[in-house]
Design an enzyme around this catalytic site. Structure first.
Site, PDB file in Angstrom:
ATOM      1  N   THR A  12       1.058  -1.230   0.215  1.00  0.00           N
ATOM      2  CA  THR A  12      -0.084  -0.016   0.099  1.00  0.00           C
ATOM      3  C   THR A  12       1.156   0.897   0.039  1.00  0.00           C
ATOM      4  O   THR A  12       0.306   2.148  -0.260  1.00  0.00           O
ATOM      5  CB  THR A  12      -1.733   0.254   0.905  1.00  0.00           C
ATOM      6  OG1 THR A  12      -0.328  -0.015   2.635  1.00  0.00           O
ATOM      7  CG2 THR A  12      -1.385  -1.467   0.996  1.00  0.00           C
ATOM      8  N   SER A  40      -4.133  -2.311   7.265  1.00  0.00           N
ATOM      9  CA  SER A  40      -5.117  -2.156   5.689  1.00  0.00           C
ATOM     10  C   SER A  40      -5.664  -3.994   5.149  1.00  0.00           C
ATOM     11  O   SER A  40      -6.214  -4.332   4.427  1.00  0.00           O
ATOM     12  CB  SER A  40      -3.770  -2.097   4.825  1.00  0.00           C
ATOM     13  OG  SER A  40      -3.112  -1.074   4.394  1.00  0.00           O
ATOM     14  N   ARG A 118      21.130  -3.953   4.881  1.00  0.00           N
ATOM     15  CA  ARG A 118      22.234  -3.401   4.056  1.00  0.00           C
ATOM     16  C   ARG A 118      23.381  -4.045   4.569  1.00  0.00           C
ATOM     17  O   ARG A 118      24.764  -4.177   3.572  1.00  0.00           O
ATOM     18  CB  ARG A 118      21.723  -2.537   3.115  1.00  0.00           C
ATOM     19  CG  ARG A 118      20.423  -2.250   2.361  1.00  0.00           C
ATOM     20  CD  ARG A 118      19.828  -0.679   2.193  1.00  0.00           C
ATOM     21  NE  ARG A 118      18.985  -0.797   1.295  1.00  0.00           N
ATOM     22  CZ  ARG A 118      18.336   0.784   0.909  1.00  0.00           C
ATOM     23  NH1 ARG A 118      18.851   1.561   1.253  1.00  0.00           N
ATOM     24  NH2 ARG A 118      17.735   0.736   0.274  1.00  0.00           N
ATOM     25  N   CYS A 158      18.340   4.578  -3.170  1.00  0.00           N
ATOM     26  CA  CYS A 158      17.964   4.944  -4.295  1.00  0.00           C
ATOM     27  C   CYS A 158      18.579   5.911  -4.803  1.00  0.00           C
ATOM     28  O   CYS A 158      19.351   6.047  -5.940  1.00  0.00           O
ATOM     29  CB  CYS A 158      16.796   5.732  -3.867  1.00  0.00           C
ATOM     30  SG  CYS A 158      16.328   6.613  -3.152  1.00  0.00           S
ATOM     31  N   GLN A 184      17.491  15.191  -3.847  1.00  0.00           N
ATOM     32  CA  GLN A 184      16.595  14.116  -4.694  1.00  0.00           C
ATOM     33  C   GLN A 184      15.897  14.774  -4.295  1.00  0.00           C
ATOM     34  O   GLN A 184      14.348  15.321  -3.241  1.00  0.00           O
ATOM     35  CB  GLN A 184      17.109  13.434  -2.367  1.00  0.00           C
ATOM     36  CG  GLN A 184      18.447  13.063  -2.605  1.00  0.00           C
ATOM     37  CD  GLN A 184      18.711  11.562  -1.899  1.00  0.00           C
ATOM     38  OE1 GLN A 184      17.470  10.980  -1.639  1.00  0.00           O
ATOM     39  NE2 GLN A 184      19.704  11.128  -0.995  1.00  0.00           N
ATOM     40  N   GLY A 188      11.121   9.715  -2.820  1.00  0.00           N
ATOM     41  CA  GLY A 188      12.130   9.233  -2.243  1.00  0.00           C
ATOM     42  C   GLY A 188      11.550   9.413  -0.541  1.00  0.00           C
ATOM     43  O   GLY A 188      11.816   8.244  -0.194  1.00  0.00           O
ATOM     44  N   LYS A 213      24.330   6.813   4.633  1.00  0.00           N
ATOM     45  CA  LYS A 213      23.944   4.760   3.605  1.00  0.00           C
ATOM     46  C   LYS A 213      24.980   5.793   2.454  1.00  0.00           C
ATOM     47  O   LYS A 213      25.525   5.064   1.938  1.00  0.00           O
ATOM     48  CB  LYS A 213      22.675   5.145   3.265  1.00  0.00           C
ATOM     49  CG  LYS A 213      21.872   4.534   3.998  1.00  0.00           C
ATOM     50  CD  LYS A 213      20.154   5.112   3.528  1.00  0.00           C
ATOM     51  CE  LYS A 213      19.061   4.659   4.924  1.00  0.00           C
ATOM     52  NZ  LYS A 213      17.726   4.638   4.693  1.00  0.00           N
ATOM     53  N   ARG A 244      16.951  17.492  -0.146  1.00  0.00           N
ATOM     54  CA  ARG A 244      15.206  17.022  -0.447  1.00  0.00           C
ATOM     55  C   ARG A 244      15.040  18.554  -1.592  1.00  0.00           C
ATOM     56  O   ARG A 244      15.415  19.541  -0.721  1.00  0.00           O
ATOM     57  CB  ARG A 244      14.476  16.844   0.213  1.00  0.00           C
ATOM     58  CG  ARG A 244      12.832  16.391   0.258  1.00  0.00           C
ATOM     59  CD  ARG A 244      13.216  14.880  -0.498  1.00  0.00           C
ATOM     60  NE  ARG A 244      13.415  14.414   0.757  1.00  0.00           N
ATOM     61  CZ  ARG A 244      14.009  12.662   0.500  1.00  0.00           C
ATOM     62  NH1 ARG A 244      13.672  12.630  -0.618  1.00  0.00           N
ATOM     63  NH2 ARG A 244      14.129  11.815   1.522  1.00  0.00           N
ATOM     64  N   HIS A 251      16.595  11.714  -8.839  1.00  0.00           N
ATOM     65  CA  HIS A 251      17.756  12.089  -7.942  1.00  0.00           C
ATOM     66  C   HIS A 251      18.528  12.775  -8.889  1.00  0.00           C
ATOM     67  O   HIS A 251      19.188  11.894  -9.581  1.00  0.00           O
ATOM     68  CB  HIS A 251      18.382  10.634  -6.614  1.00  0.00           C
ATOM     69  CG  HIS A 251      17.169  10.442  -6.200  1.00  0.00           C
ATOM     70  ND1 HIS A 251      15.701  11.532  -5.164  1.00  0.00           N
ATOM     71  CD2 HIS A 251      16.859   9.466  -5.239  1.00  0.00           C
ATOM     72  CE1 HIS A 251      15.337  10.867  -4.168  1.00  0.00           C
ATOM     73  NE2 HIS A 251      15.404   9.972  -4.323  1.00  0.00           N
TER      74      HIS A 251
END
Length: 358
Positions: A12, A40, A118, A158, A184, A188, A213, A244, A251
């Site tokens: 969702t 949901s 990760r 990303c 970005q 995102g 990251k 942002r 990006h």
């Protein structure tokens, strides 16, 4: 590639919605199950996302009436009825790690968009055109989990897609320092201009966790498998700032780098143009025909113009020039919810299916 039954965990949210869009007409992957949180669960998908279907497309007809399952309570049922799942939850990292590993232990492979695993040493973090060989660590992971089929594989953050693909062809030249500033898109953060009005006429110079990251994840991608784990590379050194900006999708990265072995600008352009893509011969459905595209015009690439290049799966580069402090600088661009998120995970799943891991 044969046909596979696929489930989406976190269906969702914005990335889950993008998964549905990308898999709508996929030649080999068929969505058979959708799952989300208990809030949901039990609703039809159309009911569950009413008023919050965030991507600029209609909900595919075939999923509208699908009943949303509970990702936690129904996981045994889900694991038995799919060949693998895509995961894009909004849980905490610790909750996500537990959930993903529980699916793997139920012999259900997990291809994850989340960041939780990760840094798990035997979980591959793969950009298919750069480090497909890291899939081999799945054998070690299965031994640790005690599984025959189940495992977790992840895609990277990303924003990395906008600059790591350009650095990879240059590594043997001794790239030792990389400074990057990423600009970005609001998608995102799972936002649109309607749901993030504070971004209008504004930039926000902080994205939680993003700089860490950006500096750490490339080293795992460039690392090597040794003694049943992926050992990150110790170079190049990355430093970053992440901002942002009021852009819907795409990006952009401003990148500066130094080389131990100095080469001409033309040599770098040649390496980008002739990059030997290790998965090119597999002809995977979601793979771009050309991974790296360089634009000569000074005002390119731009998110609005290049983000959809090759169905949003290509990397756009431009403005390569010498730098007065580093050796060179350039601009990179990638579509963050396609190449950077759901599309990158779909391509990873195609690779894992083609190689027999799924």
């Amino acid at each position: 590639m044969k046909n596979y039954k696929v489930g989406i965990i976190g269906a969702t949210g914005m990335v889950g919605q993008r998964f549905i869009s990308l898999l709508n007409n996929h030649p080999n992957f068929k969505i058979v199950l959708l799952a989300a949180s208990s809030k949901s669960a039990g609703k039809t998908y159309e009911e569950a996302v009413k008023g919050r279907f965030l991507i600029d497309e209609d909900i595919p007809e075939f999923v509208k009436s699908m009943k949303v399952l509970d990702a936690e309570a129904d996981k045994e049922y889900i694991a038995k009825n799919v060949d693998f799942v895509f995961c894009a939850t909004s849980l905490s990292k610790e909750e996500t790690k537990i959930l993903e590993e529980s699916y793997a232990k139920l012999e259900c492979p997990v291809v994850s968009n989340n960041s939780a695993h990760r840094h798990t040493k035997d979980v591959p973090m793969i950009i298919p055109e750069i480090n497909p060989e890291h899939a081999e660590i799945i054998i070690s992971q299965r031994k640790r989990l005690g599984t025959k089929k189940g495992f977790v594989a992840v895609k990277s953050n990303c924003s990395l897609q906008s600059y790591v693909p350009a650095i990879a062809p240059l590594l043997d030249l001794g790239v030792d320092k990389v400074a990057v500033c990423t600009y970005q898109a609001i998608s995102g953060a799972g936002k649109t201009f309607e749901t993030m009005p504070e971004i209008l006429d504004n930039v926000i110079p902080f994205i939680s966790g993003e700089e860490e990251k950006s500096e750490i994840e490339p080293l795992k991608i460039f690392g090597k498998i040794k003694d049943n784990e992926i050992v990150p590379s110790d170079s190049p050194k990355f430093t970053s700032q992440c901002i942002r900006v009021p852009v819907s999708d795409g990006h952009t990265a401003a990148v500066f780098f130094s080389l131990k072995n100095k080469v001409s600008k033309q040599e770098i352009l040649n390496r980008w143009a002739n990059y030997k893509n290790p998965i090119a011969e597999l002809n995977l459905p979601s793979a771009p025909k050309q991974f790296l595209h360089y634009f000569e015009e000074d005002n390119l690439p731009q998110p609005k113009l290049q983000r959809e290049l090759e169905n949003g799966m290509a990397i756009s580069l431009g403005r390569l020039r010498e730098d007065s402090i580093f050796d060179y600088r350039f601009i990179g661009l990638s579509h963050n919810t396609k190449r950077g998120a759901a599309g990158g995970a779909v391509l990873l799943a195609e690779l894992l299916c083609e190689k027999g891991y799924i």
